[in-house]
Design a protein around this motif. Structure first.
Motif, PDB file in Angstrom:
ATOM      1  N   VAL A  63       0.845  -1.207   0.000  1.00  0.00           N
ATOM      2  CA  VAL A  63       0.000   0.000   0.000  1.00  0.00           C
ATOM      3  C   VAL A  63       0.877   1.254   0.000  1.00  0.00           C
ATOM      4  CG1 VAL A  63      -1.623   1.348   1.383  1.00  0.00           C
ATOM      5  CG2 VAL A  63      -1.984  -1.117   1.093  1.00  0.00           C
ATOM      6  N   HIS A  64       1.856   1.268   0.879  1.00  0.00           N
ATOM      7  CA  HIS A  64       2.745   2.431   0.966  1.00  0.00           C
ATOM      8  C   HIS A  64       3.484   2.648  -0.357  1.00  0.00           C
ATOM      9  CE1 HIS A  64       6.572   4.506   1.969  1.00  0.00           C
ATOM     10  NE2 HIS A  64       5.789   5.220   2.767  1.00  0.00           N
ATOM     11  N   SER A  65       3.982   1.578  -0.946  1.00  0.00           N
ATOM     12  CA  SER A  65       4.732   1.688  -2.188  1.00  0.00           C
ATOM     13  C   SER A  65       3.852   2.173  -3.330  1.00  0.00           C
ATOM     14  CB  SER A  65       5.346   0.333  -2.549  1.00  0.00           C
ATOM     15  OG  SER A  65       5.978   0.382  -3.811  1.00  0.00           O
ATOM     16  N   ALA A  66       2.632   1.615  -3.439  1.00  0.00           N
ATOM     17  CA  ALA A  66       1.725   2.026  -4.516  1.00  0.00           C
ATOM     18  C   ALA A  66       1.366   3.503  -4.401  1.00  0.00           C
ATOM     19  CB  ALA A  66       0.459   1.170  -4.483  1.00  0.00           C
ATOM     20  N   GLU A  82       2.422   6.214  -7.300  1.00  0.00           N
ATOM     21  CA  GLU A  82       1.406   6.982  -8.012  1.00  0.00           C
ATOM     22  C   GLU A  82       1.541   8.475  -7.718  1.00  0.00           C
ATOM     23  OE1 GLU A  82      -1.959   6.807 -10.702  1.00  0.00           O
ATOM     24  OE2 GLU A  82      -0.027   5.858 -10.339  1.00  0.00           O
ATOM     25  N   GLY A  83       1.911   8.815  -6.495  1.00  0.00           N
ATOM     26  CA  GLY A  83       2.156  10.228  -6.182  1.00  0.00           C
ATOM     27  C   GLY A  83       3.299  10.788  -7.003  1.00  0.00           C
ATOM     28  N   ALA A  84       4.368   9.999  -7.171  1.00  0.00           N
ATOM     29  CA  ALA A  84       5.511  10.444  -7.973  1.00  0.00           C
ATOM     30  C   ALA A  84       5.129  10.600  -9.439  1.00  0.00           C
ATOM     31  CB  ALA A  84       6.656   9.453  -7.827  1.00  0.00           C
ATOM     32  N   ARG A  85       4.298   9.688  -9.945  1.00  0.00           N
ATOM     33  CA  ARG A  85       3.864   9.788 -11.346  1.00  0.00           C
ATOM     34  C   ARG A  85       3.062  11.061 -11.588  1.00  0.00           C
ATOM     35  NH1 ARG A  85      -0.582   8.791 -14.572  1.00  0.00           N
ATOM     36  NH2 ARG A  85      -1.882   8.253 -12.756  1.00  0.00           N
ATOM     37  N   ALA A  96       5.172  14.250 -11.427  1.00  0.00           N
ATOM     38  CA  ALA A  96       5.934  14.475 -12.661  1.00  0.00           C
ATOM     39  C   ALA A  96       5.075  15.115 -13.743  1.00  0.00           C
ATOM     40  CB  ALA A  96       6.510  13.149 -13.162  1.00  0.00           C
ATOM     41  N   LEU A  97       3.757  14.919 -13.635  1.00  0.00           N
ATOM     42  CA  LEU A  97       2.826  15.534 -14.587  1.00  0.00           C
ATOM     43  C   LEU A  97       2.316  16.875 -14.086  1.00  0.00           C
ATOM     44  CD1 LEU A  97       0.715  12.358 -15.488  1.00  0.00           C
ATOM     45  CD2 LEU A  97       2.520  13.417 -16.864  1.00  0.00           C
ATOM     46  N   GLY A  98       2.820  17.299 -12.908  1.00  0.00           N
ATOM     47  CA  GLY A  98       2.388  18.576 -12.348  1.00  0.00           C
ATOM     48  C   GLY A  98       1.003  18.524 -11.736  1.00  0.00           C
ATOM     49  N   GLN A  99       0.575  17.335 -11.268  1.00  0.00           N
ATOM     50  CA  GLN A  99      -0.764  17.171 -10.713  1.00  0.00           C
ATOM     51  C   GLN A  99      -0.685  16.730  -9.251  1.00  0.00           C
ATOM     52  OE1 GLN A  99      -2.989  14.470 -13.166  1.00  0.00           O
ATOM     53  NE2 GLN A  99      -2.555  15.586 -15.066  1.00  0.00           N
ATOM     54  N   SER A 100      -1.741  17.034  -8.511  1.00  0.00           N
ATOM     55  CA  SER A 100      -1.855  16.597  -7.130  1.00  0.00           C
ATOM     56  C   SER A 100      -2.217  15.115  -7.093  1.00  0.00           C
ATOM     57  CB  SER A 100      -2.930  17.401  -6.406  1.00  0.00           C
ATOM     58  OG  SER A 100      -3.260  16.805  -5.160  1.00  0.00           O
ATOM     59  N   ARG A 101      -1.791  14.429  -6.038  1.00  0.00           N
ATOM     60  CA  ARG A 101      -2.176  13.025  -5.901  1.00  0.00           C
ATOM     61  C   ARG A 101      -3.638  12.885  -5.510  1.00  0.00           C
ATOM     62  NH1 ARG A 101       1.545  10.379  -1.605  1.00  0.00           N
ATOM     63  NH2 ARG A 101       3.094  11.638  -2.700  1.00  0.00           N
ATOM     64  N   TRP A 102      -4.265  13.964  -5.055  1.00  0.00           N
ATOM     65  CA  TRP A 102      -5.660  13.914  -4.650  1.00  0.00           C
ATOM     66  C   TRP A 102      -6.553  14.202  -5.849  1.00  0.00           C
ATOM     67  CZ3 TRP A 102      -6.174  11.591  -0.254  1.00  0.00           C
ATOM     68  CH2 TRP A 102      -5.139  11.674   0.682  1.00  0.00           C
ATOM     69  N   THR A 103      -6.591  13.242  -6.756  1.00  0.00           N
ATOM     70  CA  THR A 103      -7.371  13.353  -7.973  1.00  0.00           C
ATOM     71  C   THR A 103      -7.841  11.968  -8.382  1.00  0.00           C
ATOM     72  OG1 THR A 103      -7.242  13.862 -10.340  1.00  0.00           O
ATOM     73  CG2 THR A 103      -5.191  13.235  -9.270  1.00  0.00           C
ATOM     74  N   LEU A 104      -8.917  11.894  -9.139  1.00  0.00           N
ATOM     75  CA  LEU A 104      -9.411  10.615  -9.621  1.00  0.00           C
ATOM     76  C   LEU A 104      -8.475  10.002 -10.650  1.00  0.00           C
ATOM     77  CD1 LEU A 104     -13.267  11.252  -9.918  1.00  0.00           C
ATOM     78  CD2 LEU A 104     -12.028  10.000  -8.146  1.00  0.00           C
TER      79      LEU A 104
END
Length: 387
Positions: A213-216, A220-223, A226-234
């Protein structure tokens, strides 16, 4: 640290030529898709006879019938030659065999919720409901395997179906962690899903679940960063996967009442525990060695335990041919090959899972095999990293 010595190679399985090659297991793959539908004959058997043992149909099949059949049928180490691989890959029959799992999976889940909530024109005891929960949980665990197959593709539709299959067991993060985490770090100290030498199943499962869970979430947060987006998105595949489960459970609890929620939670735990037990068996004690550059050696057949039992391989979409899967992650299950260089489990996954439930017996059987594979050099096995 030195590289792994050459393992002792078993006798090579026969490769069948293109001209004479047939598909003896072609229609057997439909059995895997039919497993979720066993919830319905379980109900019918109990309704007709009044015998509650029918609620335990899938556990009995998984851990009694299949090991016996695997022993009687024997192994299948035959591989088609390269000349038929391109043709096999384009045969859509094999993809439909995986697609069919999902409607059966969700029809059985809805039917089970109806039964838990008092439907089915019969009275279920608490033990009966536990049996049904176990059956549905094993179906959900096998659904993670179907999701695993669908997730290893570049086709967008199949990747979406993979997420749907994972919703039942609340394991949406597997979609991210397995492909971008486990396959990169397999058989290393950094991979939470690779079991260490002498580690018990009961120590491994919490470590693998929390670590994955921690790794995923981090991957995904790093991905997204890199796209300039928040991890709090669908667009966050981990978050959207968990929300899909929340939506599914909310719909089922409104439809059948909150009474189904404890049973849904229980079957989810059984489902992902089944997956993690398979993870435990697949790489137990095996370790990729570090090169002089500080990087790990490439993933090889020596880094996964394999089994060539026929019945379990059919029901698991060739998951037991695990070394070839790691070497060729995009290769569909019907193309996966038996690999001689891989260490071989003494039996199929069904029997080995039962063994893993009893750590002293597991160590007695598997620890000598790990050491034998490394020719007695204990420095090469997967030890717990020192702080």
């Amino acid at each position: 640290m030195p590289l792994l010595p050459s393992p002792r190679l078993p006798v090579r399985g026969p490769e069948v030529g293109a001209a004479s090659w047939s598909q003896p297991k072609r229609y057997l793959w439909l059995l895997a898709a039919a497993v979720p539908a066993l919830v319905f004959p379980s109900w019918l058997g109990t309704k007709t006879t009044g015998v509650g043992l029918f609620w335990w149909t899938v556990p009995i099949l998984a851990f009694v019938v299949i090991p016996v059949l695997d022993h009687l049928v024997g192994p299948d180490t035959g591989n088609p030659r390269d000349s038929v691989l391109a043709w096999l890959k384009t045969d859509r029959f094999y993809r439909w065999a995986t697609y069919l799992y999902l409607p059966n999976q969700y029809l059985s889940l809805v039917f089970a919720c109806w039964l838990w909530s008092g439907g089915g024109w019969l009275t279920m005891s608490f033990v009966d409901k536990i049996g049904l929960m176990t059956t549905v949980g094993l179906v959900g665990g096998l659904a993670i395997n179907a999701a695993h197959e669908l997730g290893h593709t570049r086709e967008r539709t199949e990747r979406r179906l993979s997420k749907v299959a994972l919703a039942q067991t609340c394991y949406g993060h597997f979609y991210v962690e397995h492909n971008r985490g486990h396959h990169v770090r397999v058989a290393t100290a950094e991979d939470p899903a690779s079991a260490r030498f002498d580690e018990s199943l009961y120590a491994f499962i919490p470590r693998s679940v929390t670590g994955s869970v921690h790794s995923a979430w981090r991957l995904e947060g790093a991905r997204l960063a890199a796209l300039g987006q928040s991890r709090w998105t669908l667009r966050n595949d981990v978050l959207s996967g968990w929300l899909t489960t929340a939506g599914l459970y909310a719909v089922l609890s409104v439809w059948f009442g909150p009474v189904v929620l404890p049973w849904l939670a229980g079957q989810a735990i059984i489902g992902f525990s089944l997956l993690e037990t398979v993870n435990y068996m697949e790489h137990y004690g095996l370790r990729r060695q570090k090169l002089a550059s500080g990087r790990y050696e490439r993933v090889r057949a020596a880094h996964s335990w394999n089994s060539s039992t026929v019945i379990a391989n059919v029901l698991l979409f060739h998951l037991q041919r695990h070394s070839d899967h790691h070497a060729n992650p995009l290769r569909p299950y019907q193309l996966l090959r038996h690999v001689d260089e891989a260490p071989q489990l003494p039996s199929g996954y069904s029997a080995m899972l039962l063994l893993a439930l009893f750590p002293p017996l597991w160590r007695r059987v598997m620890n000598p095999r790990v050491l034998d594979f490394y020719r007695g050099d204990i420095s090469l096995v997967a030890h717990k990293p020192r702080r």
